[in-house]
Design an enzyme around this catalytic site. Structure first.
Site, PDB file in Angstrom:
ATOM      1  N   GLN A 100      59.163  60.670  87.980  1.00  0.00           N
ATOM      2  CA  GLN A 100      59.269  59.212  87.833  1.00  0.00           C
ATOM      3  C   GLN A 100      58.022  58.689  87.130  1.00  0.00           C
ATOM      4  OE1 GLN A 100      60.789  57.496  91.887  1.00  0.00           O
ATOM      5  NE2 GLN A 100      59.952  59.517  92.244  1.00  0.00           N
ATOM      6  N   HIS A 118      61.656  57.615  84.056  1.00  0.00           N
ATOM      7  CA  HIS A 118      61.225  56.244  83.763  1.00  0.00           C
ATOM      8  C   HIS A 118      60.507  56.129  82.426  1.00  0.00           C
ATOM      9  CE1 HIS A 118      61.403  55.458  88.400  1.00  0.00           C
ATOM     10  NE2 HIS A 118      62.588  55.532  87.839  1.00  0.00           N
ATOM     11  N   CYS A 126      61.678  50.732  69.438  1.00  0.00           N
ATOM     12  CA  CYS A 126      61.968  49.536  68.659  1.00  0.00           C
ATOM     13  C   CYS A 126      63.262  48.892  69.172  1.00  0.00           C
ATOM     14  CB  CYS A 126      62.110  49.890  67.176  1.00  0.00           C
ATOM     15  SG  CYS A 126      62.392  48.434  66.146  1.00  0.00           S
ATOM     16  N   CYS A 147      56.845  49.188  64.533  1.00  0.00           N
ATOM     17  CA  CYS A 147      57.774  50.255  64.148  1.00  0.00           C
ATOM     18  C   CYS A 147      57.695  50.462  62.634  1.00  0.00           C
ATOM     19  CB  CYS A 147      59.178  49.818  64.547  1.00  0.00           C
ATOM     20  SG  CYS A 147      60.461  50.998  64.143  1.00  0.00           S
ATOM     21  N   GLY A 186      55.056  63.612  96.343  1.00  0.00           N
ATOM     22  CA  GLY A 186      54.314  62.388  96.057  1.00  0.00           C
ATOM     23  C   GLY A 186      55.151  61.196  95.657  1.00  0.00           C
ATOM     24  N   THR A 187      56.331  61.069  96.273  1.00  0.00           N
ATOM     25  CA  THR A 187      57.112  59.850  96.005  1.00  0.00           C
ATOM     26  C   THR A 187      57.472  59.164  97.316  1.00  0.00           C
ATOM     27  OG1 THR A 187      59.108  58.888  95.025  1.00  0.00           O
ATOM     28  CG2 THR A 187      59.301  61.159  95.802  1.00  0.00           C
ATOM     29  N   ASN A 212      53.864  65.217 101.084  1.00  0.00           N
ATOM     30  CA  ASN A 212      53.448  63.815 101.083  1.00  0.00           C
ATOM     31  C   ASN A 212      52.588  63.615 102.340  1.00  0.00           C
ATOM     32  OD1 ASN A 212      53.432  60.876 101.220  1.00  0.00           O
ATOM     33  ND2 ASN A 212      55.254  60.905  99.927  1.00  0.00           N
ATOM     34  N   ALA A 230      49.033  66.452  97.474  1.00  0.00           N
ATOM     35  CA  ALA A 230      49.703  67.351  96.534  1.00  0.00           C
ATOM     36  C   ALA A 230      48.738  68.366  95.912  1.00  0.00           C
ATOM     37  CB  ALA A 230      50.374  66.522  95.434  1.00  0.00           C
TER      38      ALA A 230
HETATM   39  P1  OAD Z   1      54.823  54.983  95.191  1.00  0.00           P
HETATM   40  O1  OAD Z   1      53.512  54.335  94.928  1.00  0.00           O
HETATM   41  O2  OAD Z   1      55.933  54.152  95.688  1.00  0.00           O
HETATM   42  O3  OAD Z   1      54.628  56.149  96.263  1.00  0.00           O
HETATM   43  C1  OAD Z   1      53.595  57.076  96.180  1.00  0.00           C
HETATM   44  C2  OAD Z   1      53.776  58.106  97.279  1.00  0.00           C
HETATM   45  O4  OAD Z   1      52.731  59.056  97.140  1.00  0.00           O
HETATM   46  C3  OAD Z   1      53.690  57.557  98.695  1.00  0.00           C
HETATM   47  O5  OAD Z   1      54.791  58.038  99.462  1.00  0.00           O
HETATM   48  C4  OAD Z   1      52.384  58.143  99.227  1.00  0.00           C
HETATM   49  O6  OAD Z   1      52.433  58.428 100.623  1.00  0.00           O
HETATM   50  C5  OAD Z   1      52.292  59.414  98.432  1.00  0.00           C
HETATM   51  N1  OAD Z   1      50.925  59.946  98.287  1.00  0.00           N
HETATM   52  C6  OAD Z   1      49.744  59.306  98.407  1.00  0.00           C
HETATM   53  N2  OAD Z   1      48.727  60.159  98.168  1.00  0.00           N
HETATM   54  C7  OAD Z   1      49.270  61.352  97.872  1.00  0.00           C
HETATM   55  C8  OAD Z   1      48.749  62.625  97.545  1.00  0.00           C
HETATM   56  N3  OAD Z   1      47.439  62.828  97.435  1.00  0.00           N
HETATM   57  N4  OAD Z   1      49.608  63.632  97.323  1.00  0.00           N
HETATM   58  C9  OAD Z   1      50.957  63.443  97.441  1.00  0.00           C
HETATM   59  N5  OAD Z   1      51.508  62.262  97.736  1.00  0.00           N
HETATM   60  C10 OAD Z   1      50.680  61.231  97.951  1.00  0.00           C
HETATM   61  O7  OAD Z   1      55.214  55.773  93.857  1.00  0.00           O
HETATM   62  P2  OAD Z   1      56.638  56.340  93.392  1.00  0.00           P
HETATM   63  O8  OAD Z   1      57.413  56.859  94.545  1.00  0.00           O
HETATM   64  O9  OAD Z   1      56.396  57.235  92.263  1.00  0.00           O
HETATM   65  O10 OAD Z   1      59.047  52.706  88.791  1.00  0.00           O
HETATM   66  O11 OAD Z   1      57.311  55.014  92.874  1.00  0.00           O
HETATM   67  C11 OAD Z   1      58.574  55.104  92.277  1.00  0.00           C
HETATM   68  C12 OAD Z   1      58.706  54.108  91.184  1.00  0.00           C
HETATM   69  O12 OAD Z   1      58.362  52.800  91.654  1.00  0.00           O
HETATM   70  C13 OAD Z   1      57.752  54.300  90.001  1.00  0.00           C
HETATM   71  O13 OAD Z   1      58.189  55.264  89.094  1.00  0.00           O
HETATM   72  C14 OAD Z   1      57.754  52.944  89.379  1.00  0.00           C
HETATM   73  C15 OAD Z   1      57.541  52.147  90.634  1.00  0.00           C
HETATM   74  O14 OAD Z   1      57.820  50.820  90.598  1.00  0.00           O
HETATM   75  C16 OAD Z   1      59.156  51.961  87.678  1.00  0.00           C
HETATM   76  O15 OAD Z   1      58.192  51.496  87.105  1.00  0.00           O
HETATM   77  C17 OAD Z   1      60.558  51.774  87.208  1.00  0.00           C
END
Ligand code: OAD
Length: 247
Positions: A100, A118, A126, A147, A186-187, A212, A230
């Site tokens: 992501q 994403h 463009c 562009c 890490g999501t 996580n 991670a």
């Molecule tokens: P988030 O910021 O929502 O979540 C980050 C995750 O990483 C959390 O669950 C933390 O607990 C975890 N975390 C923190 N430190 C860490 C570490 N050292 N190792 C592993 N994990 C750790 O980010 P995403 O889940 O990527 O979308 O967010 C998803 C989407 O929401 C993004 O791609 C973006 C955002 O809005 C768009 O822009 C469309």
């Protein structure tokens, strides 16, 4: 007991593996996450610049925000978690990395095939002619960048409410359906369709492992949850899987 045994998996280059990553994998490289402590919106400059970014996304205000992010990421380096995934791609014959993240750190670590759900902050698109243009240099010479057709580009990044590139999405879903091992790294697993992907894989028979420091809505569905960072936990898991392959 070894993790592979615990999961009921035989590790070999033929094991079908999918990894889904989110912002947490890049946190230890210095890239802020989106939600919670240490996240983007706690940085006043990010808040200020982001408030000027908006549709149609090809404006100077949007690019000022993205240039700030691109500058920040350009000073960061991939960490051992990114490198572990690049090594897995080398080892497994059927490996799919779905991210992501728009930061490009997987490619910089050597991953060759990355499904960027994403998009990428290192490309522009463009709105007029549809061209997608690589923009690897920061700072850009002009904001917004133009562009070849002369129109302003927008960042090639999916904004909330926008569709994901159908080719990227269908490749990701196909990989989920055939995965035997699914790694979720890490999501926060709150943004769809990414958050659904591990569940599709599990329903199709995959064993799933989450890395996580915090629980997520996916945690109850995991075969194994590793509560760790991670950059430490993923290389350790990879080493452990490899050692059971050669045993
Ligand atoms: P988030 O910021 O929502 O979540 C980050 C995750 O990483 C959390 O669950 C933390 O607990 C975890 N975390 C923190 N430190 C860490 C570490 N050292 N190792 C592993 N994990 C750790 O980010 P995403 O889940 O990527 O979308 O967010 C998803 C989407 O929401 C993004 O791609 C973006 C955002 O809005 C768009 O822009 C469309």
């Amino acid at each position: 007991m070894r993790i592979a045994e615990e999961l009921g998996l035989r590790v070999s280059p033929r094991l079908r593996v999918v990894a889904l990553t989110g912002a947490g994998i890049s946190l230890e490289s210095g890239v802020p996450i989106f939600r919670g402590e240490g996240s983007m919106w706690e940085i006043p400059e990010a808040r200020r610049l982001a408030s000027r970014a908006g549709p149609p996304w090809n404006t100077r205000g949007t690019w000022e925000y993205y240039e700030w992010r691109r500058g920040l990421v350009s000073r960061c380096k991939p960490n051992p978690a990114h490198y572990a995934l690049a090594e897995m791609e080398e080892y497994f014959e059927d490996f799919c990395l779905i991210t992501q993240n728009v930061d490009g750190l997987h490619s910089r670590a050597g991953s060759r095939r990355v499904l960027e759900l994403h998009g990428s902050m290192w490309r522009g698109r463009c709105l007029e002619c549809g061209r997608v243009i690589e923009l690897p240099e920061t700072p850009l010479k002009a904001l917004p960048p133009l562009c070849a057709c002369g129109r302003p580009l927008r960042p090639d990044v999916v904004q909330f409410g926008e569709p994901i590139d159908p080719a990227v999405l269908s490749s990701a879903l196909a990989a989920c359906r055939s995965a035997e091992l699914f790694l979720v790294v890490g999501t926060s697993a709150v943004v769809y369709p990414a958050a659904q992907m591990p569940l599709i894989a599990i329903e199709s028979g995959a064993r799933a492992v989450e890395i996580n420091p915090n629980p997520t809505p996916l945690t109850p569905f995991m075969s194994l949850s590793i509560r760790g960072r991670a950059a430490e936990s993923l290389p350790r898991l990879w080493e452990e899987l490899l050692s059971s392959a050669s045993a």
